[in-house]
Design an enzyme around this catalytic site. Sequence first.
Site, mmCIF file in Angstrom:
data_model
loop_
_atom_site.group_PDB
_atom_site.id
_atom_site.type_symbol
_atom_site.label_atom_id
_atom_site.label_comp_id
_atom_site.label_asym_id
_atom_site.label_seq_id
_atom_site.Cartn_x
_atom_site.Cartn_y
_atom_site.Cartn_z
ATOM 1 N N GLY A 74 0.825 -1.203 0.000
ATOM 2 C CA GLY A 74 0.000 0.000 0.000
ATOM 3 C C GLY A 74 0.858 1.251 0.000
ATOM 4 O O GLY A 74 0.556 2.236 0.674
ATOM 5 N N ARG A 76 0.279 5.831 -1.638
ATOM 6 C CA ARG A 76 -0.337 7.067 -1.161
ATOM 7 C C ARG A 76 -0.315 7.120 0.358
ATOM 8 O O ARG A 76 -0.052 6.122 1.028
ATOM 9 C CB ARG A 76 -1.779 7.189 -1.661
ATOM 10 N N ASP A 94 -2.637 -7.755 -5.066
ATOM 11 C CA ASP A 94 -3.615 -7.755 -3.989
ATOM 12 C C ASP A 94 -2.993 -8.579 -2.869
ATOM 13 O O ASP A 94 -2.907 -9.803 -2.960
ATOM 14 C CB ASP A 94 -4.929 -8.376 -4.462
ATOM 15 N N SER A 114 -3.158 0.746 14.500
ATOM 16 C CA SER A 114 -3.988 1.935 14.645
ATOM 17 C C SER A 114 -4.322 2.140 16.110
ATOM 18 O O SER A 114 -4.327 1.179 16.897
ATOM 19 C CB SER A 114 -5.288 1.765 13.842
ATOM 20 N N TYR A 156 -12.818 -3.025 11.881
ATOM 21 C CA TYR A 156 -11.512 -2.380 11.828
ATOM 22 C C TYR A 156 -10.771 -2.581 13.151
ATOM 23 O O TYR A 156 -9.583 -2.933 13.170
ATOM 24 C CB TYR A 156 -11.697 -0.900 11.525
#
Length: 248
Positions: free
Chosen positions: A17, A20, A68, A147, A160
């Site tokens: 990933g 960006r 992927d 996160s 998530y």
Amino acid sequence: MPAHLPSLNDRVALVTGGSRGIGRAISIALASAGAAVAVNYRQRENEAADVVAEIERAGGRAIAVRADVSAADEVKAMIQQVESRLGPVDVLVNNAGTATIVDIDDLTEAEFDRTLAVNLKSAFLCTQAVLLGMRAKRWGRIVNLSSAAARGAGLVGIHYNTSKAGLEGLTRGYAARLAREGITVNAVAPGPIDTEMAGPLKASNVGERLPVGRLGEASEVADVVLMIVGNAFITGQTIPVNGGISFI
């Protein structure tokens, strides 16, 4: 090279990933430390090419690789491509992720499964795929992007939360089993960061409620990733980068 940067000359890094946001910042930071960087993307080919071009303009080496990372066969093909063009992966940053806001009343089994596949299973697949090369060198750095939601309520949803909490468990499990082989495994847990995905955060003025009074920058997360990569004694840890969100 600034003194605070680790020396990654002759090292190969893969950032999933990486086209960006936080992934882009990490790719550029690793290249600035001397690593040859494979920038993984799934759909954003032009943006991945832009990252590669920026690294090359600064005198670094980089390639873009499509895969992927939640699909085992595509991960295998990606690693083969990286190894043939750059060499075995020394630094793996599992950054690819998805964060679709869904409340519990609307959360489907399909969305739950997709989120765990992209955010958690991908890290397992990519880690397994690079371990042979790292073990042969007895040197490796694996950094998983978690996160603040792994240990808090979060704004996205329980799918998530679950994926990121699982990622931290994966981190500790690998770290315990690989430390004696010269391979460290850590997680970085950003709080609200000013990226393309930050629209809902800005709309709810989350930044103003943080102790620092603003959203974080992707480069600030990348700085912590570099710190971890440069340190052979830190392993099995989750490093928060959250502007003091744990205080509130």
